[in-house]
Design an enzyme around this catalytic site. Structure first.
Site, PDB file in Angstrom:
ATOM      1  N   ARG A  66     -31.070  10.632 -18.409  1.00 32.91           N
ATOM      2  CA  ARG A  66     -30.546   9.801 -19.480  1.00 32.91           C
ATOM      3  C   ARG A  66     -30.427   8.232 -19.656  1.00 32.91           C
ATOM      4  O   ARG A  66     -30.900   7.966 -20.489  1.00 32.91           O
ATOM      5  CB  ARG A  66     -28.950  10.258 -19.853  1.00 32.91           C
ATOM      6  CG  ARG A  66     -28.683  11.564 -20.372  1.00 32.91           C
ATOM      7  CD  ARG A  66     -29.074  11.953 -21.776  1.00 32.91           C
ATOM      8  NE  ARG A  66     -28.135  11.260 -22.661  1.00 32.91           N
ATOM      9  CZ  ARG A  66     -27.485  11.625 -23.308  1.00 32.91           C
ATOM     10  NH1 ARG A  66     -27.299  13.131 -23.578  1.00 32.91           N
ATOM     11  NH2 ARG A  66     -26.734  10.833 -24.252  1.00 32.91           N
ATOM     12  N   ARG A  92     -26.208  11.301 -30.405  1.00 35.75           N
ATOM     13  CA  ARG A  92     -26.214  11.076 -28.964  1.00 35.75           C
ATOM     14  C   ARG A  92     -25.346   9.905 -28.625  1.00 35.75           C
ATOM     15  O   ARG A  92     -25.310   9.037 -29.489  1.00 35.75           O
ATOM     16  CB  ARG A  92     -27.507  10.907 -28.397  1.00 35.75           C
ATOM     17  CG  ARG A  92     -28.145  12.103 -28.262  1.00 35.75           C
ATOM     18  CD  ARG A  92     -29.587  12.259 -27.573  1.00 35.75           C
ATOM     19  NE  ARG A  92     -30.168  13.514 -27.734  1.00 35.75           N
ATOM     20  CZ  ARG A  92     -29.948  14.544 -27.063  1.00 35.75           C
ATOM     21  NH1 ARG A  92     -29.197  14.476 -25.925  1.00 35.75           N
ATOM     22  NH2 ARG A  92     -30.747  15.563 -27.119  1.00 35.75           N
ATOM     23  N   ASN A 108     -21.052   2.631 -36.433  1.00 34.42           N
ATOM     24  CA  ASN A 108     -21.242   4.142 -36.478  1.00 34.42           C
ATOM     25  C   ASN A 108     -20.386   4.492 -37.593  1.00 34.42           C
ATOM     26  O   ASN A 108     -19.286   3.835 -37.730  1.00 34.42           O
ATOM     27  CB  ASN A 108     -20.647   4.797 -35.207  1.00 34.42           C
ATOM     28  CG  ASN A 108     -20.790   6.475 -35.187  1.00 34.42           C
ATOM     29  OD1 ASN A 108     -21.718   6.826 -35.508  1.00 34.42           O
ATOM     30  ND2 ASN A 108     -19.575   6.971 -34.772  1.00 34.42           N
ATOM     31  N   HIS A 110     -17.874   7.854 -38.792  1.00 37.53           N
ATOM     32  CA  HIS A 110     -17.312   9.125 -38.051  1.00 37.53           C
ATOM     33  C   HIS A 110     -16.540   9.876 -39.251  1.00 37.53           C
ATOM     34  O   HIS A 110     -15.785   8.985 -39.837  1.00 37.53           O
ATOM     35  CB  HIS A 110     -16.436   8.622 -36.780  1.00 37.53           C
ATOM     36  CG  HIS A 110     -15.557   9.830 -36.419  1.00 37.53           C
ATOM     37  ND1 HIS A 110     -16.327  10.662 -35.390  1.00 37.53           N
ATOM     38  CD2 HIS A 110     -14.456  10.095 -36.446  1.00 37.53           C
ATOM     39  CE1 HIS A 110     -15.740  11.477 -34.947  1.00 37.53           C
ATOM     40  NE2 HIS A 110     -14.299  11.560 -35.700  1.00 37.53           N
ATOM     41  N   ASP A 142     -18.569   0.925 -28.962  1.00 38.55           N
ATOM     42  CA  ASP A 142     -18.421   0.376 -27.513  1.00 38.55           C
ATOM     43  C   ASP A 142     -18.698   1.697 -26.632  1.00 38.55           C
ATOM     44  O   ASP A 142     -19.353   2.774 -27.121  1.00 38.55           O
ATOM     45  CB  ASP A 142     -16.764   0.179 -27.414  1.00 38.55           C
ATOM     46  CG  ASP A 142     -15.910   0.962 -27.381  1.00 38.55           C
ATOM     47  OD1 ASP A 142     -16.007   2.337 -27.451  1.00 38.55           O
ATOM     48  OD2 ASP A 142     -14.559   0.561 -27.380  1.00 38.55           O
ATOM     49  N   ALA A 143     -18.349   1.625 -25.234  1.00 38.93           N
ATOM     50  CA  ALA A 143     -18.866   2.417 -24.419  1.00 38.93           C
ATOM     51  C   ALA A 143     -18.148   3.744 -24.403  1.00 38.93           C
ATOM     52  O   ALA A 143     -18.620   4.985 -23.909  1.00 38.93           O
ATOM     53  CB  ALA A 143     -18.543   1.848 -22.890  1.00 38.93           C
ATOM     54  N   GLY A 144     -17.026   3.857 -25.334  1.00 35.93           N
ATOM     55  CA  GLY A 144     -16.264   5.178 -25.503  1.00 35.93           C
ATOM     56  C   GLY A 144     -16.890   6.139 -26.412  1.00 35.93           C
ATOM     57  O   GLY A 144     -17.869   5.631 -27.060  1.00 35.93           O
ATOM     58  N   ASP A 146     -16.225   7.162 -30.126  1.00 35.13           N
ATOM     59  CA  ASP A 146     -15.502   6.962 -31.329  1.00 35.13           C
ATOM     60  C   ASP A 146     -14.216   6.207 -30.856  1.00 35.13           C
ATOM     61  O   ASP A 146     -13.449   6.332 -31.659  1.00 35.13           O
ATOM     62  CB  ASP A 146     -15.171   8.064 -32.032  1.00 35.13           C
ATOM     63  CG  ASP A 146     -16.363   8.964 -32.386  1.00 35.13           C
ATOM     64  OD1 ASP A 146     -17.457   8.483 -32.633  1.00 35.13           O
ATOM     65  OD2 ASP A 146     -16.333  10.165 -32.286  1.00 35.13           O
TER      66      ASP A 146
END
Ligand code: GRF
Length: 219
Positions: A66, A92, A108, A110, A142-144, A146
Site C-alpha cells: 500500500r 481507497r 472528498n 461523502h 486528513d489521516a482518518g 471521513d
C-alpha cells in the site's frame, strides 16, 4: 492562470461529470487537468476521454504494498501540478505520503452528514438508524476515514419507502449541486483550506457551505 484540479475516481464518476459540466457552463472556476483512477474499469474514465481530459490509472495491484502504491499515486498526481485534489468517489484511503505532499489541498464528498455515518454505506447506515434527514458532506481529507474538517453540507430527506438505492440517488443529486459550488468557492478564494476551513471575501449566504433541502430529483 486557471486553478488546476486533479480529480480521483474509482467508479461511475457522476461527481466528476457534475464538476466538468459546471466548468463548461461557467459556474465553476478552474479546470480539470487530470482524472486519475485506481481502477482501469472506472466508467468515469470514458467520460474523461470523451471530454478530452487527461487520465491515468494507478492500480494498487501494480505495487508491492500500500505504501508503494500511495507514493506512486502521489507522484502521478504531482505530475499534473494540481492546486486542489478532488476525491470524487475514490474508494481507497489515501496514505501519509499522499497527504503530506498535498496538505490541506485534498477534499472528498461523502454521502452522509458527517460526523454521522462515516465509512462505506452512508445511505444504508442512515436508513438503519431511522433518521428523517441525511445528506452529503464535502470535507478536507486528513489521516482518518471521513474525519477531516467539514467544508459544506447539504440536507436530503429520508422518505418512508426509501431503499439504499433511492436514497443514495437523491443524495447524489445533492452532491452534484454542492460539490461544484465548493470547488468553485475554493478556486475563487472564497473558502480557504487549512487546519481550519475559513471563509474570506464575501460572507456565505447559505448557498455554498450549507444547502438546506435541495429539491429532490434525478441526477
Ligand atoms: C458518491 O456518492 C460519494 O459520496 C461517495 O462515492 C460516490 C461516488 O459516486 N464517496 P460517483 O462515482 O461520483 O458517481
Amino acid at each position: 492562470m486557471s486553478f488546476r484540479l486533479a480529480v480521483l475516481i474509482s467508479g461511475k464518476g457522476s461527481n466528476l461529470r457534475a464538476i466538468q459540466e459546471a466548468i463548461e457552463r461557467g459556474t465553476c472556476a478552474g479546470s480539470i487537468v487530470a482524472v486519475i483512477s485506481d481502477r482501469a474499469s472506472a466508467q468515469g474514465l470514458t467520460f474523461a476521454a470523451e471530454h478530452g481530459l487527461p487520465s491515468s490509472v494507478v492500480s494498487v495491484r501494480d505495487y508491492p504494498d500500500r505504501s508503494a502504491w500511495d507514493a506512486a499515486l502521489a507522484a502521478k498526481v504531482a505530475d499534473f501540478m494540481p492546486d486542489l485534489v478532488v476525491l470524487a468517489g475514490f474508494m481507497r484511503v489515501v496514505g501519509a505520503a499522499f497527504l503530506d505532499r498535498f496538505a490541506h489541498r485534498v477534499i472528498n464528498v461523502h454521502p452522509a452528514l458527517l460526523p454521522l455515518f462515516p465509512g462505506t454505506n452512508g445511505p444504508e447506515q442512515a436508513l438503519a438508524a431511522g433518521v428523517r434527514v441525511t445528506g452529503c458532506t464535502v470535507h478536507v481529507v486528513d489521516a482518518g476515514v471521513d474525519t477531516g474538517p467539514i467544508i459544506a453540507q447539504a440536507v436530503v430527506r429520508v422518505l418512508p419507502d426509501d431503499t439504499n438505492d433511492t436514497l443514495h440517488e437523491r443524495i447524489q443529486h445533492a452532491e452534484h449541486q454542492l460539490f461544484p459550488r465548493v470547488v468553485d468557492a475554493i478556486a475563487r478564494g472564497v473558502v480557504t483550506l487549512g487546519a481550519q476551513v475559513r471563509m474570506s471575501g464575501a460572507s456565505d449566504d447559505g448557498t455554498i457551505l450549507f444547502a438546506p433541502l435541495f429539491r429532490d430529483g434525478p441526477t
